[in-house]
Scaffold this motif. Structure first.
Motif, PDB file in Angstrom:
ATOM      1  N   GLY A  47      50.354  38.611  33.495  1.00  0.00           N
ATOM      2  CA  GLY A  47      50.392  37.160  33.364  1.00  0.00           C
ATOM      3  C   GLY A  47      49.024  36.550  33.140  1.00  0.00           C
ATOM      4  N   THR A  48      48.986  35.222  33.222  1.00  0.00           N
ATOM      5  CA  THR A  48      47.736  34.478  33.017  1.00  0.00           C
ATOM      6  C   THR A  48      47.146  33.968  34.325  1.00  0.00           C
ATOM      7  N   ARG A  49      47.835  34.191  35.435  1.00  0.00           N
ATOM      8  CA  ARG A  49      47.348  33.783  36.755  1.00  0.00           C
ATOM      9  C   ARG A  49      47.097  35.017  37.611  1.00  0.00           C
ATOM     10  N   ALA A  50      46.110  34.917  38.490  1.00  0.00           N
ATOM     11  CA  ALA A  50      45.824  36.012  39.422  1.00  0.00           C
ATOM     12  C   ALA A  50      46.993  36.171  40.399  1.00  0.00           C
ATOM     13  N   LEU A  51      47.213  37.412  40.841  1.00  0.00           N
ATOM     14  CA  LEU A  51      48.252  37.719  41.812  1.00  0.00           C
ATOM     15  C   LEU A  51      47.637  38.015  43.168  1.00  0.00           C
ATOM     16  N   SER A  52      48.357  37.659  44.203  1.00  0.00           N
ATOM     17  CA  SER A  52      48.011  38.012  45.573  1.00  0.00           C
ATOM     18  C   SER A  52      49.212  38.748  46.146  1.00  0.00           C
ATOM     19  N   CYS A  53      48.972  39.983  46.664  1.00  0.00           N
ATOM     20  CA  CYS A  53      50.085  40.812  47.128  1.00  0.00           C
ATOM     21  C   CYS A  53      49.957  41.113  48.616  1.00  0.00           C
ATOM     22  N   THR A  54      51.091  41.147  49.293  1.00  0.00           N
ATOM     23  CA  THR A  54      51.143  41.296  50.745  1.00  0.00           C
ATOM     24  C   THR A  54      52.196  42.320  51.134  1.00  0.00           C
ATOM     25  N   ALA A  55      51.875  43.130  52.139  1.00  0.00           N
ATOM     26  CA  ALA A  55      52.849  44.041  52.743  1.00  0.00           C
ATOM     27  C   ALA A  55      53.296  43.420  54.057  1.00  0.00           C
ATOM     28  N   GLN A  56      54.608  43.336  54.247  1.00  0.00           N
ATOM     29  CA  GLN A  56      55.158  42.901  55.524  1.00  0.00           C
ATOM     30  C   GLN A  56      55.394  44.156  56.336  1.00  0.00           C
ATOM     31  N   LEU A  57      54.624  44.302  57.398  1.00  0.00           N
ATOM     32  CA  LEU A  57      54.711  45.493  58.238  1.00  0.00           C
ATOM     33  C   LEU A  57      55.626  45.225  59.417  1.00  0.00           C
ATOM     34  N   ALA A  58      56.038  46.283  60.089  1.00  0.00           N
ATOM     35  CA  ALA A  58      56.921  46.142  61.245  1.00  0.00           C
ATOM     36  C   ALA A  58      56.301  45.224  62.296  1.00  0.00           C
ATOM     37  N   HIS A  59      57.130  44.603  63.064  1.00  0.00           N
ATOM     38  CA  HIS A  59      56.724  43.743  64.181  1.00  0.00           C
ATOM     39  C   HIS A  59      56.042  42.464  63.710  1.00  0.00           C
ATOM     40  N   TRP A  60      56.514  41.886  62.619  1.00  0.00           N
ATOM     41  CA  TRP A  60      56.090  40.578  62.143  1.00  0.00           C
ATOM     42  C   TRP A  60      54.613  40.504  61.783  1.00  0.00           C
TER      43      TRP A  60
END
Length: 141
Positions: A47-60
């Motif tokens: 795409g033309t916008r930067a991405l921010s990626c996150t992992a949802q780990l156990a226990h919130w």
């Protein structure tokens, strides 16, 4: 006022029962990569916008795992446990941190524009996923 005092006194008399301590038990934390399959994800930003990626780990708990400028790609380091069909990330001590979900969105509005990254439990090898973000949404394939 007399009824309020009776209500507060009655409420406080119930408090110790409601706040009973929970007995904690020691658990064994799995460390290292023995028995795990390396399953990195190459994430390409088409795409033309930067991405921010996150992992949802156990226990919130969540962990930022990648910032991907437009036109670039980054690797997200994951491991797969075939015995439990679960993905994990390793922390600095190599503790296995179970990954419940992985998602990317437009940087600055990542949560509002997020798209889930597929984590197929039956095919855990290295994979390439291409994402693109707009002001309103993100797509990942």
């Amino acid at each position: 006022m007399k009824h309020l005092v009776k209500f507060v006194t009655l409420s406080l008399s119930c408090l110790p029962t409601a706040l009973q301590a929970v007995e904690l038990h020691e658990i064994e934390v799995r460390r290292g990569t023995d028995g795990l399959v390396h399953a990195p994800i190459e994430l390409a930003n088409d795409g033309t916008r930067a991405l921010s990626c996150t992992a949802q780990l156990a226990h919130w708990y969540s962990e930022a795992v990648a910032e991907v400028p437009a036109g670039a790609s980054r690797s997200i380091d994951l491991w797969f446990d075939p015995a439990t069909a679960s993905f994990v990330r390793l922390n600095a001590l190599e503790d296995n941190m179970p990954v419940e979900a992985l998602w990317c969105g437009a940087a600055g509005k990542a949560y509002e524009t997020r798209a889930a990254l597929p984590l197929p439990r039956d095919d855990a090898g290295p994979r390439r996923i291409v994402c693109a973000a707009t002001e309103q949404s993100t797509t990942c394939e």
